[in-house]
Motif scaffolding. Sequence first.
Motif, PDB file in Angstrom:
ATOM      1  N   LEU A   1       8.734   1.100 -27.181  1.00 47.52           N
ATOM      2  CA  LEU A   1       8.860  -0.177 -27.888  1.00 47.52           C
ATOM      3  C   LEU A   1       8.880  -1.368 -26.927  1.00 47.52           C
ATOM      4  O   LEU A   1       9.576  -2.348 -27.149  1.00 47.52           O
ATOM      5  CB  LEU A   1      10.110  -0.200 -28.771  1.00 47.52           C
ATOM      6  CG  LEU A   1      10.078   0.740 -29.959  1.00 47.52           C
ATOM      7  CD1 LEU A   1      11.416   0.724 -30.680  1.00 47.52           C
ATOM      8  CD2 LEU A   1       8.957   0.372 -30.911  1.00 47.52           C
TER       9      LEU A   1
ATOM     10  N   THR B   1      13.144   5.382 -33.542  1.00 48.86           N
ATOM     11  CA  THR B   1      14.331   4.576 -33.258  1.00 48.86           C
ATOM     12  C   THR B   1      15.426   5.425 -32.620  1.00 48.86           C
ATOM     13  O   THR B   1      16.174   4.937 -31.770  1.00 48.86           O
ATOM     14  CB  THR B   1      14.861   3.865 -34.516  1.00 48.86           C
ATOM     15  OG1 THR B   1      15.151   4.826 -35.521  1.00 48.86           O
ATOM     16  CG2 THR B   1      13.869   2.848 -35.041  1.00 48.86           C
TER      17      THR B   1
ATOM     18  N   THR C   1       5.312   4.737 -26.901  1.00 48.30           N
ATOM     19  CA  THR C   1       5.841   4.513 -28.251  1.00 48.30           C
ATOM     20  C   THR C   1       5.169   5.385 -29.298  1.00 48.30           C
ATOM     21  O   THR C   1       5.840   5.991 -30.124  1.00 48.30           O
ATOM     22  CB  THR C   1       5.724   3.025 -28.648  1.00 48.30           C
ATOM     23  OG1 THR C   1       6.475   2.249 -27.709  1.00 48.30           O
ATOM     24  CG2 THR C   1       6.260   2.782 -30.036  1.00 48.30           C
TER      25      THR C   1
ATOM     26  N   SER D   1      14.461   5.712 -28.999  1.00 46.29           N
ATOM     27  CA  SER D   1      14.740   4.451 -28.329  1.00 46.29           C
ATOM     28  C   SER D   1      16.221   4.367 -27.969  1.00 46.29           C
ATOM     29  O   SER D   1      16.586   3.984 -26.847  1.00 46.29           O
ATOM     30  CB  SER D   1      14.333   3.277 -29.230  1.00 46.29           C
ATOM     31  OG  SER D   1      14.607   2.059 -28.599  1.00 46.29           O
TER      32      SER D   1
END
Length: 87
Positions: A8, A67, A36, A70
């Motif tokens: 990201l 997510t 990503t 991340s």
Amino acid sequence: KPIYLSILGEVYDVTSGKDFYGKGKSYGFFSGIDGTVVFFTGKFNEEGLNEQKNILEFTAPEIKAMTEWSKFYEEHEEYTYVGTLNG
């Protein structure tokens, strides 16, 4: 030589994980790129890097997985945030 990975647009130094991210290692293809799309698709290989999907084509589970990845790098004790990827 440092090993960087981006997700990201956030760049992390993953040098301490050289046994995973080093050249020729299982996740070495992540080094020096924004991975990503791989985190979205879950295809942790060269094929996954070449996935050509529009952001609107990703499913809710794919977005959730990305997510979570991340967050993994953000909170990792040994991987450090370096900056953002421009471009």
